[in-house]
Design an enzyme around this catalytic site. Structure first.
Site, mmCIF file in Angstrom:
data_model
loop_
_atom_site.group_PDB
_atom_site.id
_atom_site.type_symbol
_atom_site.label_atom_id
_atom_site.label_comp_id
_atom_site.label_asym_id
_atom_site.label_seq_id
_atom_site.Cartn_x
_atom_site.Cartn_y
_atom_site.Cartn_z
ATOM 1 N N GLU A 310 0.801 -1.228 0.000
ATOM 2 C CA GLU A 310 0.000 0.000 0.000
ATOM 3 C C GLU A 310 0.831 1.274 0.000
ATOM 4 O O GLU A 310 0.529 2.208 0.747
ATOM 5 C CB GLU A 310 -0.927 -0.025 1.217
ATOM 6 N N HIS A 334 -8.139 -4.109 -0.962
ATOM 7 C CA HIS A 334 -7.359 -4.203 0.271
ATOM 8 C C HIS A 334 -6.306 -3.094 0.329
ATOM 9 O O HIS A 334 -6.233 -2.342 1.313
ATOM 10 C CB HIS A 334 -6.707 -5.586 0.343
ATOM 11 N N GLU A 335 -5.511 -2.979 -0.703
ATOM 12 C CA GLU A 335 -4.442 -1.969 -0.678
ATOM 13 C C GLU A 335 -5.023 -0.559 -0.626
ATOM 14 O O GLU A 335 -4.489 0.321 0.047
ATOM 15 C CB GLU A 335 -3.499 -2.137 -1.869
ATOM 16 N N HIS A 338 -5.992 0.430 2.849
ATOM 17 C CA HIS A 338 -4.849 0.855 3.665
ATOM 18 C C HIS A 338 -4.611 2.370 3.600
ATOM 19 O O HIS A 338 -3.898 2.920 4.445
ATOM 20 C CB HIS A 338 -3.566 0.168 3.197
ATOM 21 N N GLU A 357 -3.696 -4.477 9.464
ATOM 22 C CA GLU A 357 -4.236 -5.476 8.539
ATOM 23 C C GLU A 357 -5.672 -5.915 8.863
ATOM 24 O O GLU A 357 -6.467 -6.128 7.957
ATOM 25 C CB GLU A 357 -3.307 -6.688 8.477
ATOM 26 N N ASP A 415 8.156 -10.043 10.646
ATOM 27 C CA ASP A 415 7.531 -10.970 9.709
ATOM 28 C C ASP A 415 6.750 -12.081 10.405
ATOM 29 O O ASP A 415 5.780 -12.597 9.862
ATOM 30 C CB ASP A 415 8.640 -11.652 8.899
ATOM 31 N N TYR A 423 -4.699 -10.569 10.051
ATOM 32 C CA TYR A 423 -5.599 -10.208 8.958
ATOM 33 C C TYR A 423 -7.047 -10.622 9.254
ATOM 34 O O TYR A 423 -7.948 -9.802 9.276
ATOM 35 C CB TYR A 423 -5.151 -10.899 7.662
HETATM 36 N N1 BES Z 1 1.006 -4.423 3.813
HETATM 37 C C1 BES Z 1 0.794 -5.731 3.317
HETATM 38 C C2 BES Z 1 2.051 -6.397 2.841
HETATM 39 C C3 BES Z 1 3.125 -6.570 3.894
HETATM 40 C C4 BES Z 1 2.825 -6.867 5.204
HETATM 41 C C5 BES Z 1 4.450 -6.465 3.533
HETATM 42 C C6 BES Z 1 3.846 -7.013 6.137
HETATM 43 C C7 BES Z 1 5.454 -6.607 4.463
HETATM 44 C C8 BES Z 1 5.156 -6.891 5.773
HETATM 45 C C9 BES Z 1 -0.231 -5.745 2.197
HETATM 46 O O1 BES Z 1 -1.253 -4.836 2.364
HETATM 47 C C10 BES Z 1 -0.857 -7.096 2.174
HETATM 48 O O2 BES Z 1 -1.458 -7.458 3.150
HETATM 49 N N2 BES Z 1 -0.727 -7.829 1.076
HETATM 50 C C11 BES Z 1 -1.280 -9.146 0.919
HETATM 51 C C12 BES Z 1 -2.510 -9.122 0.064
HETATM 52 C C13 BES Z 1 -3.774 -8.824 0.767
HETATM 53 C C14 BES Z 1 -4.940 -8.899 -0.194
HETATM 54 C C15 BES Z 1 -4.049 -9.713 1.946
HETATM 55 C C16 BES Z 1 -0.259 -9.991 0.194
HETATM 56 O O3 BES Z 1 0.731 -9.462 -0.268
HETATM 57 O O4 BES Z 1 -0.466 -11.187 0.090
HETATM 58 ZN ZN ZN Z 2 -2.499 -5.355 3.968
#
Ligand code: BES
Ligand code: ZN
Length: 644
Positions: A310, A334-335, A338, A357, A415, A423
């Site tokens: 995002e 989703h993005e 954010h 999330e 991580d 989520y």
């Molecule tokens: N912000 C996240 C990606 C992220 C989280 C990167 C933690 C690094 C550390 C992004 O918004 C996200 O959640 N992406 C998901 C997709 C979403 C539809 C659940 C993904 O990349 O799978």
């Molecule tokens: Zn996200």
């Protein structure tokens, strides 16, 4: 222990005799917002164990980058000028850094300042860079990022769709940006920023900020290079500073929406995301004005390690979301969501990642409902419920403590908190509250909440006290059991499970197929992608070769171009050691580097011993150099390469 901060060094009252600082005239620069941030840093849940910064002493308020993207050396080289808010009596500022080569630090008058690089933690945290201020409130650091900087991926032309121009992109979240920007890399320390970036002619630079070079047209830089300029006046969490550079074209979609992609991908991308403007309008109708100006998408090369990221004004997305039929666009919702949950109101530390999330998954689903209808939204929510239950029941290997929303990630990689607890349990919590207080009251509160906390960090404790003060009536808070939801492991009994009606027919088809091998009621051509996912994930993990053949031959699963369907099928095929899928596995794993697909497939292959492990090793030996560090960081732990 190692990352414990020493608080209380200065009495809070002496700190920051609030001089309005940083960006002029925006919400984040107001005295109230500043004061609020300071009180969060001093609160128990506001202490970020993943940063060396000591924000109560000296805090970065603005970052000005002047960098050359050196594609030959694969380094960003230049300067970062930081504006600081310094508490009375504080003599140094501590920044985060990871493998940066620091060449010089000077103050605003160009006079040399003393600095010291502390010991590297040996893990994601990197090393503290401590600078003696000598009264300075502006410092200029001359530096270069390391060729292997974790946030950056430098792609050879062959790794792009066009095949002729190299490509660079960054991924900052959670704590990777310290590998290319020497700043305080903590989500609660918001910073406005600007940048001048040069790149060789023929390579276009984009960033998560307003483009100052009109229409993206650059000006002359050093010989053979062009310079691009950007600015972000709103203070943002530093993980949201992002860059990409390559053969990038643009197509406008709506009034303030558009898509960037490599030229050969642009038409498909524009078709897939044609509803983008409508999504922004729906989001605003739900929870208030979109505060960032433009909302554009950037489709990255296939090695992008996430589904989406995002980055403000410019969401980064994987090309695997382009299915040809808009069936995976909930990722875009989703993005977009954010832009409120995460980018306006931001988790103060990674222990409260669920605040980013969980709220976003809830909001995402409301956008999907508004644009594509109740049943579509219900299917998506129900798929999320299944994912959540796997984590709650620790199928995914989580400990009980990891199933609470608020986590203690001290000494661990942020991580580790990136699970479906943050989520999906986060979203289910909000649905449970919505059900208790009613949608109208919930929506009014949430819209107001985003406004009241705009451009500020937030903690679990802060959220709960806001809800208690502004949302609940009577005994509602007690009935919901707020503390249990946020601080206890597992899933409270009152959890609201949204169930899709259409999934009943799918579940029936699964039952029939399992009972007698009949595919008669598998209405594949009519099913949406979500029904197809429900079907594939709902099949028992042990199926006979014959049954798998029937499915594969009837519905061409191994050839599926929809990445989610292909992924769901391959998981099933691997669990059953289904030989005919081997080529499909190899092709898929070599075609993209999205961690969500790549890691579980390698893990599943490794679990299948002689059948899967050699295949995993062979594929990974070829694929590894194409993947981003985020993906190799995870897969390295799963696949022993047989080298040692
Ligand atoms: N912000 C996240 C990606 C992220 C989280 C990167 C933690 C690094 C550390 C992004 O918004 C996200 O959640 N992406 C998901 C997709 C979403 C539809 C659940 C993904 O990349 O799978
Ligand atoms: Zn996200």
């Amino acid at each position: 222990m190692m990352f414990a901060r020493i608080l209380g060094l200065f009495p809070l009252a002496l700190l920051f005799p609030i001089a309005a600082c940083g960006s002029a005239g925006d919400a984040g620069g107001t005295a109230a917002a500043q004061e609020n941030a300071v009180s969060i840093f001093a609160s128990e849940e506001g202490v970020d164990t993943h940063s060396y910064a000591r924000p109560l002493e000296a805090r970065v308020t603005h970052v000005a980058l002047d960098l050359n993207a050196d594609f030959d050396a694969q380094r960003m080289v230049g300067t970062a000028t930081l504006d600081l808010e310094v508490a009375e009596g504080a003599e140094e500022v501590v920044l985060d850094s990871k493998d940066l080569e620091i060449r010089e630090v000077v103050n605003g008058d160009g006079e040399t300042l003393q600095w010291e690089m502390g010991e590297d933690s040996g893990d994601a945290h990197g090393a503290p860079l401590t600078i003696r201020l000598g009264g300075a409130t502006r410092i200029k650091i001359t530096y270069a990022s390391a060729p292997g900087a974790e946030a950056l991926q430098w792609l050879e032309p062959e790794q792009t769709a066009g095949g002729e121009t190299p490509y660079l992109f960054s991924q900052g979240q959670a704590i990777l940006n310290r590998s290319w920007i020497p700043t305080q890399d903590s989500p609660g320390i918001r910073q406005s920023w600007d940048a001048r970036i040069t790149a060789p002619r023929g390579i276009r630079v984009v960033m998560s900020a307003e483009m100052l070079t009109p229409d993206g047209e650059p000006v002359d830089g050093e010989p053979g290079r062009l310079a691009y300029r950007f600015k972000m006046d709103e203070p943002v969490a530093p993980y949201l500073i992002a860059i990409a550079a390559g053969d990038i074209a643009f197509q406008q979609l709506g009034e303030r929406t558009g898509v960037y992609a490599e030229p050969s991908m642009l038409a498909d991308a524009a078709a897939e995301f044609e509803d983008l403007e409508e999504m922004v309008i729906a989001a605003e109708a739900l929870y208030g004005e979109y505060r960032w100006g433009r909302y554009d998408l950037l489709v990255l090369p296939p090695s992008f390690p996430f589904g989406g990221m995002e980055n403000p004004r410019l969401t980064f997305v994987t090309p695997t979301v382009i299915a040809g039929d808009k069936s995976l666009v909930s990722l875009i919702a989703h993005e977009l969501a954010h832009s409120w949950s995460g980018n306006l109101v931001t988790n103060a530390t990674w222990d409260d990642f669920w605040l980013n999330e969980g709220f976003t998954v809830y909001f995402e689903n409301r956008i999907m409902e508004a644009v594509y209808g109740t049943e579509q939204a219900a299917m998506l929510a129900d798929l999320g419920w299944t994912d959540m239950m796997e984590d709650v029941e620790a199928v995914g290997g989580l400990t009980a403590a990891d199933t609470a929303l608020h986590l203690d990630l001290d000494g661990r990689d942020p991580d580790d908190g990136m699970t479906d607890i943050a989520y999906e349990k986060g979203a289910v919590f909000l649905r449970t509250i919505e059900r208790t207080v009613g949608r109208a009251r919930f929506d009014a509160w949430l819209r107001d909440y985003f406004d009241r906390h705009a451009f500020q960090p937030q903690t679990s404790a802060g959220l709960l006290s806001d809800m208690r003060a502004n949302l609940f009536e009577g005994d509602e808070a007690d009935r919901i059991g707020l503390d249990e939801w946020v601080y206890e492991p597992g899933l409270p009994e009152n959890a609201v499970h949204i169930q899709s009606n259409r999934f009943r027919a799918v579940d029936q088809a699964i039952e029939n197929f399992v009972d007698n091998g009949s595919i008669a009621v598998i209405n594949w051509p009519e099913w949406t992608t979500q029904e197809r996912q429900r079907f594939l994930n709902g099949l028992p993990r042990d199926l006979s070769e014959e049954r798998l053949e029937t499915l594969d031959e009837s519905f061409d699963f191994s050839e599926a171009r929809n990445s989610e369907i292909r992924f769901a099928w391959l998981k099933l095929a691997i669990a059953n050691r289904f030989d005919p899928a081997r080529d499909s596995i190899e092709e898929f794993l070599l075609s993209m580097g999205r961690r969500k697909f790549v890691a579980p497939l390698f893990e599943a292959l490794m679990e299948e011993g002689d059948w899967g492990a050699p295949l995993a090793r062979r594929i990974y030996a070829e694929a590894r150099s194409r993947y981003h560090s985020v993906t190799t960081g995870t897969v390295d732990e799963l696949v022993d390469t047989g080298d040692d």
